[in-house]
Design a protein around this motif. Structure first.
Motif, PDB file in Angstrom:
ATOM      1  N   ILE A 138     138.014  -2.476  87.159  1.00 28.64           N
ATOM      2  CA  ILE A 138     138.077  -2.601  85.658  1.00 28.64           C
ATOM      3  C   ILE A 138     137.718  -0.870  85.140  1.00 28.64           C
ATOM      4  CG2 ILE A 138     136.971  -3.276  83.716  1.00 28.64           C
ATOM      5  CD1 ILE A 138     136.950  -6.075  84.958  1.00 28.64           C
ATOM      6  N   ARG A 139     136.531  -0.232  85.713  1.00 24.86           N
ATOM      7  CA  ARG A 139     136.667   1.095  85.440  1.00 24.86           C
ATOM      8  C   ARG A 139     137.761   1.786  85.395  1.00 24.86           C
ATOM      9  NH1 ARG A 139     131.073   0.026  87.444  1.00 24.86           N
ATOM     10  NH2 ARG A 139     131.810   0.592  89.468  1.00 24.86           N
ATOM     11  N   GLN A 140     138.284   1.851  86.923  1.00 19.88           N
ATOM     12  CA  GLN A 140     139.728   2.530  86.783  1.00 19.88           C
ATOM     13  C   GLN A 140     140.854   2.052  85.692  1.00 19.88           C
ATOM     14  OE1 GLN A 140     140.404   5.026  88.982  1.00 19.88           O
ATOM     15  NE2 GLN A 140     138.500   4.796  90.233  1.00 19.88           N
ATOM     16  N   ALA A 141     140.767   0.579  85.688  1.00 22.38           N
ATOM     17  CA  ALA A 141     141.436   0.219  84.595  1.00 22.38           C
ATOM     18  C   ALA A 141     141.422   0.601  83.221  1.00 22.38           C
ATOM     19  CB  ALA A 141     141.618  -1.303  84.651  1.00 22.38           C
ATOM     20  N   ALA A 142     140.136   0.905  82.871  1.00 22.54           N
ATOM     21  CA  ALA A 142     139.576   1.487  81.475  1.00 22.54           C
ATOM     22  C   ALA A 142     140.175   2.798  81.512  1.00 22.54           C
ATOM     23  CB  ALA A 142     137.972   1.291  81.534  1.00 22.54           C
ATOM     24  N   VAL A 143     140.103   3.682  82.471  1.00 25.49           N
ATOM     25  CA  VAL A 143     140.665   4.993  82.165  1.00 25.49           C
ATOM     26  C   VAL A 143     142.268   4.947  82.023  1.00 25.49           C
ATOM     27  CG1 VAL A 143     140.774   7.262  83.041  1.00 25.49           C
ATOM     28  CG2 VAL A 143     138.914   5.842  83.738  1.00 25.49           C
ATOM     29  N   ALA A 144     142.883   4.039  82.789  1.00 25.48           N
ATOM     30  CA  ALA A 144     144.422   3.902  82.517  1.00 25.48           C
ATOM     31  C   ALA A 144     144.700   3.241  81.194  1.00 25.48           C
ATOM     32  CB  ALA A 144     144.827   3.059  83.476  1.00 25.48           C
ATOM     33  N   ALA A 145     143.849   2.381  80.708  1.00 28.42           N
ATOM     34  CA  ALA A 145     143.861   1.976  79.447  1.00 28.42           C
ATOM     35  C   ALA A 145     143.668   2.833  78.278  1.00 28.42           C
ATOM     36  CB  ALA A 145     143.088   0.562  79.310  1.00 28.42           C
ATOM     37  N   ARG A 146     142.391   3.394  78.401  1.00 31.93           N
ATOM     38  CA  ARG A 146     142.382   4.683  77.293  1.00 31.93           C
ATOM     39  C   ARG A 146     143.619   5.783  77.557  1.00 31.93           C
ATOM     40  NH1 ARG A 146     140.807   5.296  72.310  1.00 31.93           N
ATOM     41  NH2 ARG A 146     139.863   7.310  72.006  1.00 31.93           N
ATOM     42  N   THR A 147     144.332   5.963  78.515  1.00 32.53           N
ATOM     43  CA  THR A 147     145.116   6.938  78.577  1.00 32.53           C
ATOM     44  C   THR A 147     146.349   6.483  77.969  1.00 32.53           C
ATOM     45  OG1 THR A 147     144.181   7.937  80.918  1.00 32.53           O
ATOM     46  CG2 THR A 147     146.345   8.344  80.165  1.00 32.53           C
ATOM     47  N   ASP A 197     149.925   6.202  73.626  1.00 35.67           N
ATOM     48  CA  ASP A 197     150.488   5.507  72.358  1.00 35.67           C
ATOM     49  C   ASP A 197     150.097   6.186  71.086  1.00 35.67           C
ATOM     50  OD1 ASP A 197     151.734   3.558  74.112  1.00 35.67           O
ATOM     51  OD2 ASP A 197     150.216   2.198  73.990  1.00 35.67           O
ATOM     52  N   ALA A 198     148.947   6.498  71.029  1.00 36.46           N
ATOM     53  CA  ALA A 198     148.412   7.310  69.784  1.00 36.46           C
ATOM     54  C   ALA A 198     149.390   8.513  69.274  1.00 36.46           C
ATOM     55  CB  ALA A 198     146.996   7.373  69.613  1.00 36.46           C
ATOM     56  N   LEU A 199     149.536   9.282  70.629  1.00 36.52           N
ATOM     57  CA  LEU A 199     150.143  10.500  70.533  1.00 36.52           C
ATOM     58  C   LEU A 199     151.548  10.039  70.094  1.00 36.52           C
ATOM     59  CD1 LEU A 199     150.456  13.383  70.854  1.00 36.52           C
ATOM     60  CD2 LEU A 199     150.855  13.063  73.419  1.00 36.52           C
ATOM     61  N   GLN A 200     152.131   9.095  70.530  1.00 31.76           N
ATOM     62  CA  GLN A 200     153.686   8.900  70.352  1.00 31.76           C
ATOM     63  C   GLN A 200     153.769   8.503  68.672  1.00 31.76           C
ATOM     64  OE1 GLN A 200     156.244   9.712  71.935  1.00 31.76           O
ATOM     65  NE2 GLN A 200     157.687   8.688  70.375  1.00 31.76           N
ATOM     66  N   ASP A 201     152.830   7.410  68.437  1.00 33.15           N
ATOM     67  CA  ASP A 201     152.803   7.321  67.060  1.00 33.15           C
ATOM     68  C   ASP A 201     152.432   8.490  65.884  1.00 33.15           C
ATOM     69  OD1 ASP A 201     152.929   4.539  67.836  1.00 33.15           O
ATOM     70  OD2 ASP A 201     150.844   4.149  67.684  1.00 33.15           O
TER      71      ASP A 201
END
Length: 688
Positions: free
Chosen positions: A456-465, A470-474
């Motif tokens: 989940i910690r690894q997934a958190a980094v991937a999710a934040r990325t 997504d925010a950059l694209q927006d």
């Protein structure tokens, strides 16, 4: 009487009576004649009686009064059997010399109270947990199987032989109590009771008991919620007793001995009580762990015995006993132990996935994230890694996006019941990990939970990325839209406003040129009107330029522009303190000017302050803009308004941050850190 007292009262009573029976057994002579007449351990029946007493209390505490009354009959019978057995073992030290009528009656009571608790499982399986028989044809099947189980015990009650529940009842010429007595004769073909009684018992075990065991499974298939959890405990007891019987058969080559049947009865009672009262441990978790680890243990035990049997047979009698032992140890260490360990790993991987090798799982996830592109591909890599690690058929990773939308990566087909685990990054929930809620592989122990936390910690980094991507694209899309909208506005202002104004000025100048020879005074008036018109055009140009960038920044600089802005705020003493700032990017100057101006507006409107200080400084590669006032501060329960949100948005656009605090001394302090390393666009980029 509260629920706890209702459970404790029969439990304590059962423990006291059972403990008294065991205490009497401990002081009895092991070689007494009572042990020959009524063989068997007293502690077994004491344990069963105590377990049934616990179930009685659980039934009473959950409002099942009639079932509690029926269960108390089984509990009293087991405790009575324990007490009478202990009494006979202690008091009957030698064969009786007088009348044996009283002794035979006591032995018969022991026999009856011994057999009655063994019928508990037959009744409990078809009535648990609500006390009602199953519907349809299974109602008749359940009644018939229970009736047969009851009838199979009647010959043992009537026959004067051994008290073992696996029935071999016959004469015992060497026993003075039964000397001269014969067993009852069956009414069919004159067959002796000792011949067909084992057949009756075997039929009850092979046919009636499996039918009764199938009833909880039917109820479980149709149940939900709390009833399903209660039935999980019964299924766990079935599996646990079955594994114990299988292990007993492998080790001792025996069948259902008295102790196994009796302790199995106790296990069923305790499991049903746990299901009724509810425990911190889930019945489903107990069942799945017992199936996996118990089944593997029995399998390994069978392989061990098979290996030793084959090796002993191969060695034969040609070697001495010491040489045989050395040969067995050598072959076990060199050949069998590696094979057994490899088999254990393969079976566990098939059943539970790759969770036994957490390092490989985490390393594989890191490699997958490194190879995957940003965004959804990284989430897909996380979902695949979790699926491989725990062997589950469905995994989904959900990441929240701005505006309430969601990015989801899935592996497999979603089941009916799922559970969602939060994915947090630096204390902030950024997404969820979705797993099946039921199934063998979804049960996690502490080691599995630790592995899942690492994933989940690894997934958190991937999710934040993914969120940042997504925010950059927006932001890119918003920037393009804003740029095009601004271009459209400028084109409209230039085309509809400035263009016609300049065109009108041209016409006025042309009219003045034509009138200058003919009517000089009219030409002068025309030139004056043209001058006024051009002054208005200049105002329009200034407005367009001011909308693009505050003109005070170019004419005065950031510090002087802020002083000028502070002088325009009535009733507020504004002081600007600035260290040498050096060359600042244009975007940073505009953001600092807007943030300070918005903060001054908030102070003037809401703070009721008299003094305000604006401080500018460059610290650690960032421009610090601090606006402090001596006003009333901001209430803790007040929601952020448009002004405060605007401050944060302007800082976020440049990768900076904003901090708003209310010191104990009073007032409000707004601090904004704006990176000074903002890339300045080239002219061709502005024209793109």
């Amino acid at each position: 009487m509260n629920r706890r007292a209702t459970v404790l009262l029969p439990t304590v009573g059962g423990l006291l009576v059972g403990g008294a029976a065991v205490a009497v057994e401990l002081v009895a002579d092991d070689g007494s004649f009572g042990h020959q007449v009524v063989p068997g351990g007293v502690w077994i029946y004491a344990v069963v009686g105590a377990a049934l007493a616990v179930l009685t209390g659980a039934l009473a505490a959950t409002g099942r009064g009639r079932l509690a009354l029926g269960c108390s009959v089984f509990a009293v019978s087991a405790l009575t059997a324990a007490l009478l057995r202990a009494h006979l073992h202690w008091s009957l030290t030698a064969p009786p010399t007088g009348s044996t009528a009283g002794l035979l009656a006591e032995i018969w009571v022991v026999k009856v109270t011994t057999l009655i608790p063994q019928l508990f499982v037959s009744f409990a399986l078809v009535l648990y947990p609500d006390g009602r028989l199953p519907g349809g044809r299974w109602r008749r099947i359940s009644v018939a199987s229970v009736a047969y189980s009851v009838c199979s015990g009647i010959p043992q009650i009537l026959g004067p032989g051994t008290l073992d529940p696996v029935p071999v009842v016959g004469t015992d010429p060497g026993n003075s109590v039964f000397e001269g007595r014969h067993v009852l004769v069956a009414p069919v073909v004159g067959a002796p009771l000792e011949w067909w009684m084992p057949v009756i018992a075997l039929f009850a075990i092979v046919v009636a008991l499996p039918l009764q065991l199938y009833v909880p499974f039917l109820r479980w298939c149709a149940s939900t919620g709390a009833e399903r959890e209660q039935l999980y405990w019964v299924l766990w007891a079935v599996v646990a007793v079955g594994l114990c019987a299988l292990a007993d058969t492998i080790i001792r080559e025996g069948t259902l001995d008295a102790w196994l049947i009796t302790l199995g009865t106790a296990l069923f009672a305790l499991a049903m009580a746990a299901g009724l009262l509810g425990t911190r441990v889930s019945g489903e978790a107990m069942l799945t762990h017992t199936v996996v680890y118990g089944g593997l243990w029995v399998l390994v035990l069978a392989l061990d015995l098979a290996f030793l049997s084959v090796l002993t047979f191969a060695l034969g009698d040609s070697l001495a006993q010491q040489d045989v032992i050395l040969a067995v140890l050598f072959c076990s260490a060199v050949i069998y132990a590696p094979v057994r360990a490899a088999l254990w790993r393969v079976v566990r991987r098939v059943l539970l996935g790759q969770r036994e090798n957490p390092y490989d799982v985490v390393a594989g996830l890191a490699a997958g994230l490194e190879q995957a592109d940003e965004g959804r591909d990284q989430l897909q890599a996380v979902a695949r890694a979790v699926g491989r690690a725990f062997g589950v058929s469905y995994v989904a990773v959900e990441v929240e996006r701005s505006g309430g939308s969601r990015t989801t990566a899935t592996v497999g087909t979603p089941p009916q019941d799922v559970r969602r685990l939060p994915i947090a990054y630096r204390g902030r929930v950024v997404g969820r990990l979705v797993l099946p809620a039921r199934g063998l592989r979804t049960r996690l122990n502490r080691r599995d939970e630790a592995l899942l936390s690492d994933l989940i910690r690894q997934a958190a980094v991937a999710a934040r990325t993914t969120q940042l991507a997504d925010a950059l694209q927006d932001n890119r899309e918003r920037l393009v839209l804003t740029r095009e909208e601004e271009r459209r506005r400028l084109r409209r202002d230039l085309h509809d406003g400035l263009g016609p104004s300049l065109g009108g000025a041209v016409f006025q100048l042309d009219a003045a040129r034509l009138a200058v020879d003919r009517d000089p005074e009219a030409a002068v008036r025309q030139l004056q009107a043209t001058e006024t018109h051009l002054l208005g055009v200049m105002d329009d140009v200034r407005r367009l330029v001011s909308d693009l960038r505050p003109p005070a920044l170019d004419s005065l600089g950031l510090v002087a522009a802020l002083r000028q802005q502070g002088e325009l705020v009535a009733g507020l003493d504004v002081r600007v303190v600035a260290a040498p700032l050096g060359h600042l990017p244009a975007a940073v100057e505009v953001a600092a000017y807007r943030i300070a101006g918005e903060a001054l507006t908030n102070v003037a409107r809401h703070a009721q302050a008299r003094r305000c200080t604006i401080r500018l400084a460059v610290e650690d590669g960032a421009l610090l803009v601090e606006v402090a006032d001596d006003g009333t501060g901001i209430a803790a329960d007040r929601e952020a308004g448009v002004g405060l949100l605007s401050l944060r948005e302007r800082a976020d656009e440049l990768g900076g941050r904003v901090e708003i605090t209310c010191p104990p001394t009073g007032g409000t302090v707004v601090r904004a850190w704006l990176p000074t390393s903002v890339v300045t666009p080239q002219p061709e980029e502005l024209l793109a």
